[in-house]
Structure formats: structure tokens, C-alpha cells
Scaffold this active site. Structure first.
Site, PDB file in Angstrom:
ATOM      1  N   ASP A   1      14.370  20.346 -33.837  1.00 44.87           N
ATOM      2  CA  ASP A   1      14.781  20.076 -35.219  1.00 44.87           C
ATOM      3  C   ASP A   1      14.815  21.393 -35.991  1.00 44.87           C
ATOM      4  OD1 ASP A   1      15.201  19.025 -37.757  1.00 44.87           O
ATOM      5  OD2 ASP A   1      13.103  18.455 -38.036  1.00 44.87           O
TER       6      ASP A   1
ATOM      7  N   ASN B   1      15.777  21.438 -39.530  1.00 42.05           N
ATOM      8  CA  ASN B   1      15.715  21.261 -40.981  1.00 42.05           C
ATOM      9  C   ASN B   1      14.555  20.392 -41.466  1.00 42.05           C
ATOM     10  OD1 ASN B   1      16.542  18.734 -40.187  1.00 42.05           O
ATOM     11  ND2 ASN B   1      18.583  18.857 -41.107  1.00 42.05           N
TER      12      ASN B   1
ATOM     13  N   ASP C   1      13.767  17.242 -40.814  1.00 45.80           N
ATOM     14  CA  ASP C   1      13.948  15.800 -41.030  1.00 45.80           C
ATOM     15  C   ASP C   1      13.399  14.965 -39.878  1.00 45.80           C
ATOM     16  OD1 ASP C   1      15.826  16.115 -39.033  1.00 45.80           O
ATOM     17  OD2 ASP C   1      17.504  15.285 -40.178  1.00 45.80           O
TER      18      ASP C   1
ATOM     19  N   ASP D   1      18.680  18.610 -33.695  1.00 50.44           N
ATOM     20  CA  ASP D   1      20.050  18.806 -34.163  1.00 50.44           C
ATOM     21  C   ASP D   1      20.691  20.007 -33.472  1.00 50.44           C
ATOM     22  OD1 ASP D   1      18.868  21.024 -35.527  1.00 50.44           O
ATOM     23  OD2 ASP D   1      18.465  19.763 -37.268  1.00 50.44           O
TER      24      ASP D   1
ATOM     25  N   ASP E   1      29.380  14.654 -23.339  1.00 57.58           N
ATOM     26  CA  ASP E   1      29.229  13.312 -22.787  1.00 57.58           C
ATOM     27  C   ASP E   1      30.403  12.464 -23.255  1.00 57.58           C
ATOM     28  OD1 ASP E   1      27.929  11.096 -21.548  1.00 57.58           O
ATOM     29  OD2 ASP E   1      25.986  11.904 -22.150  1.00 57.58           O
TER      30      ASP E   1
ATOM     31  N   ASP F   1      29.980   8.484 -18.933  1.00 58.38           N
ATOM     32  CA  ASP F   1      28.990   7.423 -18.976  1.00 58.38           C
ATOM     33  C   ASP F   1      29.544   6.143 -18.351  1.00 58.38           C
ATOM     34  OD1 ASP F   1      26.399   6.365 -20.198  1.00 58.38           O
ATOM     35  OD2 ASP F   1      27.868   5.026 -21.132  1.00 58.38           O
TER      36      ASP F   1
ATOM     37  N   GLU G   1      28.786   8.920 -14.065  1.00 62.24           N
ATOM     38  CA  GLU G   1      27.647   8.034 -13.851  1.00 62.24           C
ATOM     39  C   GLU G   1      28.201   6.734 -13.285  1.00 62.24           C
ATOM     40  OE1 GLU G   1      24.010   6.077 -16.444  1.00 62.24           O
ATOM     41  OE2 GLU G   1      26.059   5.952 -17.209  1.00 62.24           O
TER      42      GLU G   1
ATOM     43  N   HIS H   1      17.763  10.985 -19.372  1.00 58.78           N
ATOM     44  CA  HIS H   1      17.437  10.261 -20.598  1.00 58.78           C
ATOM     45  C   HIS H   1      17.269   8.761 -20.381  1.00 58.78           C
ATOM     46  CE1 HIS H   1      21.712   9.777 -20.037  1.00 58.78           C
ATOM     47  NE2 HIS H   1      21.742   8.835 -20.948  1.00 58.78           N
ATOM     48  N   ASP H   2      17.643   8.257 -19.210  1.00 60.12           N
ATOM     49  CA  ASP H   2      17.543   6.829 -18.911  1.00 60.12           C
ATOM     50  C   ASP H   2      16.437   6.494 -17.918  1.00 60.12           C
ATOM     51  OD1 ASP H   2      19.531   5.865 -20.587  1.00 60.12           O
ATOM     52  OD2 ASP H   2      21.117   6.108 -19.101  1.00 60.12           O
TER      53      ASP H   2
END
Length: 583
Positions: free
Chosen positions: A24, A26, A28, A32, A101, A203, A259, A332-333
Site C-alpha cells: 500500500d 497511500n 488506505d 496499489d 490477467d 483465467d 488456467e 492466489h487460489d
């Protein structure tokens, strides 16, 4: 040995970034694009040459960016298009490539196409999606179920028809049988290539073509039933060749990886055979899923090392000269690699290095998922209420509503949720692991003070530095490791995974102990190599444990002193093997 230019892409090592959890900039609490830019020198230092960016497009984030409202704009949470253009410039300036992606099976239901499609049956965009009237008794058009459980169809009150969604009802499937849809996708691909992208990850690409009759299915599988009618569907190869011709081929050197689950070796060959001009590679998804019940993604099953070896050997041997594939042990899965396949306790470092050794010494392209290179582990979730993962939450609701014990379902969900892979990257031991100065969108793992990048930069024998050595070795010996032959050994051994990598002039031996116990083994007499001249290239233990009182492994130097012994989760790579003398 010089590599042919046409095959240079096979030597890549790819680093996957899940942007919301990377860095990150900023405060929040969300990672990003400017945050990614600030960490590019670190990524480059690992030795990788390609970055794959999970979706950063405009999205309501029902499925963490895999539900897209605009394929040509950057989500404000991630930054601006100017930020993305700077990222591309900085990546290229460091001699690396950037892959985006592509989510091509579905869009968000907030996409302008779908808003127009549902406005009336006569709207030109209606046929961009798959609509059908229900049965006479008010039932959906067929009995397919989504991957989240429940029907794959949602009723639209305004038009009195159902639309198909293999995933969330807010992710309606595109109708690839409509040439206008394919043209839109081709234009979008050319748009990103013109902006300078070097490749794409596609994907769920093998579900885009459905049987147009949409027949009922007889499968008992509760999630994703109907797959025989949409996995590797009737026109998928035709459509991918067209996408290659009118999209990917727009820019020379574009690399594509798909994938695609539930594929046979023949399927993979069709997708990746260079003569067919579809994709460059398909992920080997079979091995990372070995411990999952094929009928229920949140149930686990017992597996054996010979089973894993059979999968790897089948892909390594049957696809030679027919195709190519991507290798990974986490993304990520999936749950964190070291927690799923290794030992994230006593042998955390050893097992993380051993698993990395497997991925980086096989025939195929290795992919690293952020945090894997420092051995990040599964998060100790305690309640379903802590989870963001829409698949896990839908699964819990669906199963408990159908009478299953809530405690048992929650146990399965907490163990298998994708959120294990989505906790923030652990950079240092400062507050929130250096990920953000605000409140992180996902909790930081409590072990971040011990497991972080800064700590591992300080230690020569850290997991991070082992990855650097592995990648450098793979690049230096690409003629053998990338392009050479794979020869399996000890295929029925319950603890040791062993194989030879070789070409006409060089041979290497890889030995991996997949257990937390010492493993004895003896190389077969017909292995066809002489170990007398071999030398140790890399290992995850020191060559001996002098002064510790622990028995050495017998692998300080090569030779014919078999049987040998590997320490728990030990990995050793030998080079310099010579062909055995005959007679």
C-alpha cells in the site's frame, strides 16, 4: 548450448502479484500500483524476469477483481492509468516483462454490456450473455450448479428469463458463440498489447465454450456439475486459434498461459502445441490439487508421494515435443505452499526450500506467488466471519443450509479458504509488516515479526536467498533444466522424489525428501550414470553437521556409497553426472 530464439520464453521465471495485498502506498489499507512500483527492485533482485499482475481493472470486487466492469480502465483502488503506465515503464526499465490477467469467461453484472443486455430482450447486447427461459414448472433451464453451490442460473424478473453464471450470480458468463463478443475480446487484447504488455494469464479459459444445447447433467458433484458440457467445450480450440490470430499475434513475442482445470494430456497438447497456434502453455493444476477431494474443493483427501510422482512424470514425459506448461505450488487460489505440502512448524525453512527445488528443477516454466519466496504460511483463522473469500462464504452457507454440521463445515472452510494466500505481504517487523500505515484490508499474519523480507535479507541461508540461488542455477544451466530430458527414479518410494535432468552432454540428479523423517534409499543399478564425478550444486542443508552430534547424510560428496540417507525435507541437486561405463 544456445537456445533457439523461438523458445527463449520457456526460460522465464514468473512472479505473481496479488495487488491488493502486495504494498500500500497511500495508507488506505489496500495494496496499489504505486506500491508495486516501490518494490520493483526487490522483485528484480530475486532473479525473475516476468511479473504477472492479477486483475487491476475497474471492478466492484465481489471476486477480488475477477468481476470486471471495464477491461480498459484501472480500478481507482489500484491507482490510475498513469500509474499503470509508469509501472510498465519501470518494469521494462529493469529488463523485466509485464503480463496482465485476462478474465474472459464472464464480466461483472455491473458491466455496461450486461446492463444493456438485461434492459430488454431486443437489445443488441442481449446475446453477449447466455439467456434461456425457465422450465414450465418454474425451474431453471438445466440442472447445472455453479462453483459456489446452488443453481448456475439466476432469474431476471424484468425479462422473465434466466442468465447463466458458472461462478457468482454477479459474474454472468459471456456468450462466446456470438462473434461480436469474440471481436470485443480481440480488440481488448490488442489494446493492451499496443500499450506495451508482454503477455497474458487467461483465467478459467477452458470453460468459455459451452454445449449450445445446455443439456442436463447426471453428475453428482455439488459444485460445478455440468462440467462435461463446458470444460474443454466444443469450440474452445477454434475460438482460441481465432483469438491468437486476431489478438495475441498482434504483437510478436506475446506469451500466453491458460488456467485450465480437468484437462487430459491430449487437451494440454491441443492447447499448447506450437503448430496449432492457441496458447504457449497451460498451468499444471493437477499436482497442487492432489490433496483436494475432486468432488468438493473444501474437503481434503489422503495422498501419497508415488501419486504425486505419477502426475508429474505424466506431464513431464507425455508433453515432450507436444506442448508446454507452467509449474506452481501456490497462487492466489491455493493455501500457502509450505503449509499445504510441507511443514510450517519444525521444518518450515527446510520444507519451503525443498518444495521450491521441485518447482524450479522440472521441465516447465516456474511461477512464484508473492510471499512464497520467504515461506509465508497459512493464517490462523478462527471464524467464518473473518473471511473475505466469496467462494468460502458461499460454500459455508450452501452446505449448512442443506443440513451439514456448521462446525464441521467451518473447519473445512477455515483450512481451505483462498484467504490464506491473500493476507498482506510481510516486508519487515514494523507495524502491519510494512504493508501499510493504515488498517490493512486483510489481517497481517501474527508471525510477521519472524517471517519477513527484511529478516531474510540479513541471512545467507534464508529461504529468500535459496530462491535466488535456485533461479540463478536454472538460468545458468537452462540447456539441461529448461530444455533437457526428465528421467524419473525411485517411482514407488514413499518418501523420496528423485529424478535426473539431462541432455546430450550434461546430466544432473535431484533428490528430495518429502517427509519429516530421515529417508533411506538406494539408486537403481540401471540408472545409467556414474556418480563418482558428480558434485553438489545446491542443497537446503549444509553438506554435514560437524560438531552438532547429528549424523551426516552421506551426501557431502557424490559417489557410489549407497544406500543413502536424506534428512527431513532435505533437497540436494548434483551436477556433473557422467554416463556409466559399459562392460
Amino acid at each position: 548450448m544456445m537456445t533457439q530464439q523461438s523458445e527463449a520464453w520457456k526460460e522465464k521465471v514468473v512472479y505473481q502479484i496479488f495487488p491488493r495485498s502486495f504494498q500500500d502506498s497511500n495508507g488506505d489499507g489496500n495494496g496499489d500500483i504505486p506500491g508495486i512500483i516501490s518494490r520493483l527492485d526487490y522483485i528484480k533482485s530475486i532473479g525473475v524476469d516476468t511479473i504477472w499482475l492479477s486483475p487491476v481493472y475497474e471492478s466492484p470486487r465481489v471476486d477480488q477483481g475477477y468481476d470486471i466492469t471495464n477491461h480498459r480502465e484501472i480500478d481507482p483502488m489500484m491507482g490510475t492509468m498513469e500509474d499503470w503506465e509508469r509501472l510498465l515503464e519501470e518494469v521494462h526499465g529493469r529488463g523485466m516483462d509485464l503480463w496482465m490477467d485476462l478474465v474472459l469467461n464472464h464480466t461483472s453484472d455491473e458491466h455496461r454490456w450486461f446492463k444493456r443486455a438485461r434492459s430488454s430482450k431486443d437489445n443488441p447486447y442481449r446475446d453477449y450473455y447466455i439467456w434461456r427461459p425457465g422450465e414450465k414448472d418454474g425451474e431453471p433451464p438445466n440442472n447445472w450448479t455453479s462453483y459456489l453451490g446452488g443453481s448456475a442460473w439466476t432469474y431476471d424478473e424484468a425479462s422473465g428469463e434466466y442468465y447463466l453464471h458458472l461462478y457468482n450470480k454477479k459474474q454472468p458468463d459471456l456468450n462466446w458463440d456470438n462473434p461480436k463478443v469474440r471481436e470485443e475480446i480481440q480488440k481488448m487484447v490488442r489494446y493492451w498489447l499496443d500499450k506495451g504488455v508482454n503477455g497474458f494469464r487467461l483465467d478459467a479459459i477452458n470453460v468459455v465454450s459451452k454445449d449450445s444445447e445446455l443439456p442436463d447433467t447426471n453428475e453428482s458433484k455439488l459444485e460445478g456439475s455440468g462440467y462435461k458440457h463446458f470444460k474443454n467445450g466444443p469450440n474452445v480450440h477454434k475460438y482460441l486459434r481465432e483469438l491468437n490470430e486476431k489478438g495475441f499475434s498482434h504483437k510478436e513475442g506475446t506469451v500466453t498461459v491458460g488456467e485450465a482445470s480437468m484437462v487430459s494430456m491430449e487437451d494440454v497438447s491441443r492447447y499448447t502445441d506450437p503448430e496449432r497456434k492457441e496458447l504457449n502453455m497451460i498451468f499444471m493444476m493437477e499436482s497442487p490439487s492432489i490433496g483436494t477431494d475432486p468432488d468438493d474443493s473444501f474437503k481434503t483427501r489422503e495422498w501419497t508421494l508415488p501419486e504425486l510422482k505419477e502426475i508429474v512424470t505424466r506431464w513431464e514425459k507425455e508433453l515432450v515435443d507436444r506442448g508446454w506448461f507452467g509449474l506452481f505450488a501456490s497462487n492466489h487460489d491455493h493455501a500457502r505452499m509450505v503449509s499445504h505440502f510441507g511443514d510450517d512448524g519444525k521444518y518450515w525453512a527446510e520444507s519451503a526450500k525443498m518444495l521450491a527445488t521441485l518447482v524450479h528443477t522440472l521441465w516447465g516454466t516456474p511461477f512464484i506467488y508473492q510471499g512464497e519466496e520467504i515461506g509465508m504460511t497459512d493464517y490462523p483463522f478462527e471464524s467464518i466471519d473473518q473471511l473475505d473469500d466469496q467462494m468460502a462464504r458461499h460454500y459455508y452457507d450452501f452446505r449448512t443450509q442443506n443440513g451439514e454440521d456448521p462446525q464441521e463445515v467451518e473447519r473445512r472452510v477455515l483450512a481451505g479458504t483462498r484467504d490464506h494466500a491473500r493476507t498482506p505481504m510481510q516486508w519487515d517487523d514494523s507495524e502491519h509488516a510494512g504493508f501499510t500505515t493504515g488498517k490493512p484490508w486483510m489481517p497481517v499474519h501474527p508471525n510477521y515479526r519472524e517471517i519477513n523480507v527484511h529478516a531474510q535479507e540479513q541471512h545467507e541461508h534464508s529461504i529468500l536467498n535459496y530462491y535466488r540461488k535456485l533461479i540463478a542455477m536454472r538460468r545458468e544451466h537452462a540447456d539441461v533444466i529448461v530444455h533437457g530430458e526428465y528421467v524419473p527414479l525411485l517411482e514407488e518410494h514413499e518418501q523420496v522424489f528423485a529424478y535426473i535432468r539431462r541432455n546430450e552432454t550434461s546430466q544432473g540428479l535431484v533428490l528430495l525428501n518429502f517427509s519429516d523423517q530421515k529417508a533411506e534409499f538406494e539408486l537403481p543399478e540401471d540408472v545409467g550414470v556414474c556418480l563418482e564425478s558428480a558434485y553438489r550444486m545446491l542443497g537446503n542443508y549444509p553438506p554435514h553437521t560437524e560438531g552438532s552430534g547429528e549424523e551426516a547424510s552421506g551426501n557431502d560428496s557424490a559417489g557410489d556409497d549407497v544406500p543413502r540417507v536424506l534428512r527431513p525435507y532435505e533437497a540436494i541437486i548434483f551436477g556433473g553426472l557422467k554416463p556409466a561405463q559399459k562392460g
